[in-house]
Design a protein around this motif. Structure first.
Motif, PDB file in Angstrom:
ATOM      1  N   UNK A 178      83.649  -6.379 -64.814  1.00 13.25           N
ATOM      2  CA  UNK A 178      83.534  -7.759 -64.349  1.00 13.25           C
ATOM      3  C   UNK A 178      82.108  -8.006 -63.873  1.00 13.25           C
ATOM      4  N   UNK A 179      81.310  -8.773 -64.613  1.00 15.05           N
ATOM      5  CA  UNK A 179      79.955  -9.086 -64.140  1.00 15.05           C
ATOM      6  C   UNK A 179      80.015  -9.780 -62.782  1.00 15.05           C
ATOM      7  N   UNK A 180      79.045  -9.475 -61.932  1.00 18.88           N
ATOM      8  CA  UNK A 180      79.070 -10.029 -60.577  1.00 18.88           C
ATOM      9  C   UNK A 180      79.110 -11.547 -60.574  1.00 18.88           C
ATOM     10  N   UNK A 181      78.289 -12.157 -61.436  1.00 14.59           N
ATOM     11  CA  UNK A 181      78.249 -13.616 -61.476  1.00 14.59           C
ATOM     12  C   UNK A 181      79.583 -14.219 -61.869  1.00 14.59           C
ATOM     13  N   UNK A 182      80.242 -13.616 -62.864  1.00  5.22           N
ATOM     14  CA  UNK A 182      81.536 -14.131 -63.309  1.00  5.22           C
ATOM     15  C   UNK A 182      82.583 -13.936 -62.213  1.00  5.22           C
ATOM     16  N   UNK A 183      82.512 -12.823 -61.508  1.00  4.43           N
ATOM     17  CA  UNK A 183      83.438 -12.604 -60.400  1.00  4.43           C
ATOM     18  C   UNK A 183      83.301 -13.660 -59.324  1.00  4.43           C
ATOM     19  N   UNK A 184      82.057 -14.026 -59.008  1.00  8.53           N
ATOM     20  CA  UNK A 184      81.831 -15.092 -58.022  1.00  8.53           C
ATOM     21  C   UNK A 184      82.375 -16.417 -58.545  1.00  8.53           C
ATOM     22  N   UNK A 185      82.202 -16.687 -59.839  1.00 10.28           N
ATOM     23  CA  UNK A 185      82.717 -17.927 -60.422  1.00 10.28           C
ATOM     24  C   UNK A 185      84.234 -17.997 -60.313  1.00 10.28           C
ATOM     25  N   UNK A 186      84.894 -16.883 -60.612  1.00  8.09           N
ATOM     26  CA  UNK A 186      86.356 -16.860 -60.492  1.00  8.09           C
ATOM     27  C   UNK A 186      86.762 -17.100 -59.047  1.00  8.09           C
ATOM     28  N   UNK A 187      86.071 -16.455 -58.118  1.00  7.36           N
ATOM     29  CA  UNK A 187      86.396 -16.639 -56.705  1.00  7.36           C
ATOM     30  C   UNK A 187      86.204 -18.072 -56.248  1.00  7.36           C
ATOM     31  N   UNK A 188      85.087 -18.695 -56.661  1.00  6.69           N
ATOM     32  CA  UNK A 188      84.815 -20.078 -56.262  1.00  6.69           C
ATOM     33  C   UNK A 188      85.911 -21.025 -56.738  1.00  6.69           C
ATOM     34  N   UNK A 189      86.248 -20.931 -58.021  1.00  5.61           N
ATOM     35  CA  UNK A 189      87.217 -21.879 -58.579  1.00  5.61           C
ATOM     36  C   UNK A 189      88.630 -21.605 -58.083  1.00  5.61           C
ATOM     37  N   UNK A 190      88.972 -20.324 -57.933  1.00  5.04           N
ATOM     38  CA  UNK A 190      90.314 -19.986 -57.456  1.00  5.04           C
ATOM     39  C   UNK A 190      90.515 -20.450 -56.018  1.00  5.04           C
ATOM     40  N   UNK A 191      89.528 -20.161 -55.162  1.00  4.71           N
ATOM     41  CA  UNK A 191      89.623 -20.591 -53.765  1.00  4.71           C
ATOM     42  C   UNK A 191      89.695 -22.121 -53.681  1.00  4.71           C
ATOM     43  N   UNK A 192      88.881 -22.811 -54.496  1.00  5.73           N
ATOM     44  CA  UNK A 192      88.913 -24.271 -54.485  1.00  5.73           C
ATOM     45  C   UNK A 192      90.276 -24.793 -54.921  1.00  5.73           C
ATOM     46  N   UNK A 193      90.846 -24.180 -55.962  1.00  3.80           N
ATOM     47  CA  UNK A 193      92.154 -24.623 -56.436  1.00  3.80           C
ATOM     48  C   UNK A 193      93.248 -24.420 -55.400  1.00  3.80           C
ATOM     49  N   UNK A 194      93.247 -23.251 -54.771  1.00  5.05           N
ATOM     50  CA  UNK A 194      94.265 -22.971 -53.741  1.00  5.05           C
ATOM     51  C   UNK A 194      94.062 -23.878 -52.530  1.00  5.05           C
ATOM     52  N   UNK A 195      92.804 -24.055 -52.104  1.00  7.00           N
ATOM     53  CA  UNK A 195      92.518 -24.892 -50.941  1.00  7.00           C
ATOM     54  C   UNK A 195      92.981 -26.324 -51.163  1.00  7.00           C
ATOM     55  N   UNK A 196      92.669 -26.867 -52.329  1.00  9.55           N
ATOM     56  CA  UNK A 196      93.041 -28.259 -52.588  1.00  9.55           C
ATOM     57  C   UNK A 196      94.533 -28.410 -52.896  1.00  9.55           C
ATOM     58  N   UNK A 197      95.200 -27.305 -53.225  1.00  9.57           N
ATOM     59  CA  UNK A 197      96.659 -27.366 -53.356  1.00  9.57           C
ATOM     60  C   UNK A 197      97.315 -27.433 -51.983  1.00  9.57           C
ATOM     61  N   UNK A 198      96.699 -26.761 -51.003  1.00  8.34           N
ATOM     62  CA  UNK A 198      97.210 -26.802 -49.632  1.00  8.34           C
ATOM     63  C   UNK A 198      96.804 -28.099 -48.942  1.00  8.34           C
ATOM     64  N   UNK A 199      95.565 -28.521 -49.170  1.00  4.49           N
ATOM     65  CA  UNK A 199      95.028 -29.743 -48.553  1.00  4.49           C
ATOM     66  C   UNK A 199      94.514 -30.676 -49.629  1.00  4.49           C
ATOM     67  N   UNK A 200      95.394 -31.270 -50.429  1.00 10.81           N
ATOM     68  CA  UNK A 200      94.955 -32.092 -51.567  1.00 10.81           C
ATOM     69  C   UNK A 200      94.168 -33.323 -51.162  1.00 10.81           C
ATOM     70  N   UNK A 201      94.387 -33.801 -49.960  1.00  7.12           N
ATOM     71  CA  UNK A 201      93.674 -34.990 -49.509  1.00  7.12           C
ATOM     72  C   UNK A 201      92.173 -34.790 -49.429  1.00  7.12           C
TER      73      UNK A 201
END
Length: 490
Positions: A456-479
């Motif tokens: 897993x390239x470091x940059x791609x790992x950070x990209x996965x983390x950014x988008x996954x965290x954003x998706x989960x966060x906005x699922x909990x707090x969609x507003x």
């Protein structure tokens, strides 16, 4: 009339930063060739462009490059940073940052020149940011081409890859046709209304500009031209081959940032320039939406190649985003299109997650078969679980709550057109089949249990983390995501 043009430098700071950074990246790479330096500079440029975006959020609706005089009539401006513009800037900058990180995998193999890659990416992003602020047809068309032209080169930039070259040529030829049709449409709109400004065109339509038939033809040609950009059926055939032939990072960029630029162009031309013709163009777009989501979902059912499946899924998702366009009336264009903008924001986050994981799997399985994802949740949970979440969100199911809410927004916007709601409901059910098939592979026992590591390239790992965290966060707090997005057009 004041003949000296004043410039609001804060308003144009974001696209200016990206454009200047593109040149800087190219020059630095020429004199200081370092593998990670262009990516670092690109991310810094995106962060720098985010600063004026944040500052303007507290005081939106700033305009520059204006003409007219308060004593002679309303002032018409070519560039405006209202709430809609700033929301789109947020989507574009987030998408560009994620694609930059995903692109570190493409650059690492040595076949993609780092300096040129990041130069083209920043140029295209500068065009997308400018497009969102465009308030006249000339600026809008030029910005749209600034988005597209670097994207052609990005698709074919990988050395010694005939599939990449083929992808670039197909994308180029289709885009040239789309530009020609769009140019014909906006020239007719200008000829009838006597204005290239969107507000001026809207005023001309409201006063009953003649000949009416030419105005309608101009509007429809503009819709058709922009339909190429968003890959609406039947103007979509370039998408699968281009996505598969181009590097995964380029496919991610085309599916999110480039597609967002096309939809923003539609929102501006139809929603701001031609709301008075909504009764004419809305039925046409409704048919396009129905064809697009149906063709995308049905053809996705047959795919065994992960990126090609994402390509057809992207076509289907474009159909969903078009649905509110097909259900508007002249009196509610803004509130209706807010559903499309909300869906676009959600789609950007979860689709980038899927492409980022595809970049990881591609390091070990270049063939990108769905079977290559077997057991990914157990073998590489840092990639498997984010992909599972992305697929669930794209399907519109819990726990991908943000994806479910996005579909609810579109259903609500289209509620007055019963047949279109029914078509979308059927297509959502079809989509469940191929998303579930891919999801099943993630949880099946691995075909090669002895080989359980991924590079897993470091940059791609950070990209996965950014988008996954954003998706989960906005699922909990969609507003946090949907409230500002819906307010931008509502």
């Amino acid at each position: 009339m004041n003949l000296v043009q004043s410039i609001d430098w804060l308003a144009i700071a974001a696209p200016t930063v990206l454009a200047v950074a593109a040149v800087v990246v190219l020059l630095v790479d020429a004199f200081l060739p370092r593998p990670l330096l262009p990516a670092t500079l690109t991310l810094l440029a995106v962060l720098a462009a985010a600063v004026p975006t944040w500052v303007l959020w507290g005081d939106p609706a700033q305009s520059t490059f204006c003409t007219g005089d308060a004593l002679e009539g309303p002032e018409l401006c070519s560039f405006s940073t209202d709430a809609f513009t700033l929301v789109v800037w947020g989507i574009v900058l987030f998408g560009t940052a994620v694609v930059t990180l995903i692109g570190t995998a493409a650059v690492a193999d040595g076949r993609t020149p780092a300096g040129e890659w990041h130069f083209l990416l920043l140029c295209s992003a500068a065009g997308a940011v400018t497009l969102a602020a465009s308030r006249d047809l000339v600026t809008l068309l030029v910005a749209l081409e600034v988005v597209s032209l670097p994207a052609f080169a990005l698709a074919g930039l990988r050395r010694g890859d005939p599939r990449a070259a083929e992808a670039a040529v197909k994308f180029f030829l289709v885009s040239v046709v789309a530009t020609a049709i769009t140019l014909m449409g906006i020239s007719l709109l200008y000829g009838v209304t006597g204005s290239v400004f969107l507000d001026g065109i809207a005023a001309g339509v409201a006063t009953g500009s003649e000949p009416w038939s030419v105005l309608v033809v101009g509007a429809l040609l503009t819709v058709v031209g922009l339909a190429f950009k968003v890959a609406a059926v039947p103007f979509h055939m370039w998408v699968p081959d281009t996505y598969v032939g181009a590097p995964v990072a380029v496919a991610a960029y085309l599916s999110v940032v480039s597609k967002a630029a096309g939809f923003v162009g539609l929102m501006l031309v139809l929603g701001r320039g031609l709301p008075g013709l909504a009764d004419t163009w809305a039925p046409v777009v409704a048919i396009l939406a129905a064809l697009t989501m149906t063709a995308g979902n049905v053809l996705a059912l047959r795919q065994t190649h992960a990126v090609r499946l994402l390509a057809w899924s992207s076509v289907a998702q474009a159909g969903y985003i078009l649905v509110p366009f097909g259900a508007v009336t002249p009196d509610d264009v803004g509130p209706a299109l807010s559903g499309s903008l909300g869906y676009l924001a959600v789609y950007a986050i979860v689709n980038l997650t899927a492409f980022a994981v595809a970049a990881v799997v591609g390091t070990r399985h270049p063939a990108q078969r769905l079977a290559d994802y077997r057991g990914l949740v157990k073998e590489e949970p840092g990639a498997g679980w984010p992909l599972a979440f992305a697929l669930v969100a794209l399907a519109g199911l819990p726990p991908g709550v943000i994806g479910l809410l996005a579909k609810v927004l579109v259903f609500d916007a289209a509620s007055r057109v019963t047949w279109l709601v029914v078509v979308m409901a059927v297509n959502v059910a079809i989509g469940l089949v191929y998303y579930a098939a891919w999801l099943r592979e993630l949880f099946r026992p691995a075909a090669e249990p002895g080989d359980s590591t991924y590079d897993v390239p470091n940059g791609v790992g950070v990209a996965i983390g950014m988008t996954f965290v954003a998706g989960v966060l906005f699922s909990v707090l969609p507003g946090w995501l949907l409230d500002p997005v819906l307010a931008a057009l509502g």
